[in-house]
Write an enzyme that holds these catalytic residues in place. Structure first.
Site, PDB file in Angstrom:
ATOM      1  CG  ASP B  31      -2.074   0.960   1.137  1.00  0.00           C
ATOM      2  OD1 ASP B  31      -1.820   2.178   1.026  1.00  0.00           O
ATOM      3  OD2 ASP B  31      -3.222   0.505   1.169  1.00  0.00           O
ATOM      4  CG  ASN B  88     -11.998  -0.501   3.961  1.00  0.00           C
ATOM      5  OD1 ASN B  88     -12.358  -1.001   5.024  1.00  0.00           O
ATOM      6  ND2 ASN B  88     -10.840   0.125   3.815  1.00  0.00           N
ATOM      7  N   GLY B  94     -15.252   3.050   3.751  1.00  0.00           N
ATOM      8  CA  GLY B  94     -14.031   3.786   3.455  1.00  0.00           C
ATOM      9  C   GLY B  94     -13.332   3.293   2.199  1.00  0.00           C
ATOM     10  CG  HIS B 101      -8.491  -2.765  -2.420  1.00  0.00           C
ATOM     11  ND1 HIS B 101      -9.498  -2.079  -3.063  1.00  0.00           N
ATOM     12  CD2 HIS B 101      -8.124  -1.970  -1.380  1.00  0.00           C
ATOM     13  CE1 HIS B 101      -9.736  -0.919  -2.446  1.00  0.00           C
ATOM     14  NE2 HIS B 101      -8.911  -0.837  -1.407  1.00  0.00           N
TER      15      HIS B 101
END
Lengths: 115, 115
Positions: B31, B88, B94, B101
């Site tokens: 990330d 999410n 969010g 993912h």
């Protein structure tokens, strides 16, 4: 099956628990310590200690848990507003019951990071 | 495939991104806005907008994403200490990129609730 595992005991019906979903692979019920207006747990009927203990042949079960998470979100009316699904693994993850479970949480907005 | 989707563009190699794992079903990378010492994303090669958009036939893909999460945790050295996996979905969840993912986070202890 694990004789002393809390969630195995729920699967076996030894601890009466209202189910919000069940099929041949998994069952689901509301979390007794909810972190959001909607907070359900989905667990496999078979004892899998944690995600770290899942074997390649558990892939179909894991997929079903996630599909059921989406279905419960629909049933609970949070599919459009959004939701968070979480699996805690081990001590750092905050896993409290060592029988794999998927948290489905919604009905409020979640911040980021995830705890 | 979605022409404008950021993650589809990574799958196609249009945005050079070091991969930490890849197979026929999914790819994984770190990330860019990590929330923990280890923070990887696992995405399906096929465009699935969110968990709420997953179809029954996507179950095997969802299962593979979760198995790969556990494998990456092993590779990153956080399988024993523990980790959190998060999906999410939608606004309340969010979700920031509308290509499904799985977040895998570890290397620190997580509080509860999950955001």
């Amino acid at each position: 099956m694990n004789q002393s595992c809390l969630f195995c005991r729920i699967v076996r019906g030894e601890i009466p628990t209202p189910l919000i979903y069940e099929d041949e692979i998994c069952i689901a019920f509301n979390d007794i310590n909810p972190q959001a207006p909607v907070h359900a747990l989905i667990i496999p009927r078979d004892h899998i200690t944690s995600l770290a203990h899942a074997r390649p042949q558990d892939g179909a079960t894991l997929g079903q848990l996630m599909l059921v998470a989406a279905r419960i979100a629909e049933d609970k009316g949070i599919a459009a507003s959004g939701y968070r699904t979480v699996i805690n693994t081990g001590a750092d993850g905050g896993q409290s019951v060592f029988h794999l479970h998927v948290h489905v949480l919604g009905g409020r907005a979640f911040g980021w990071g995830p705890g």
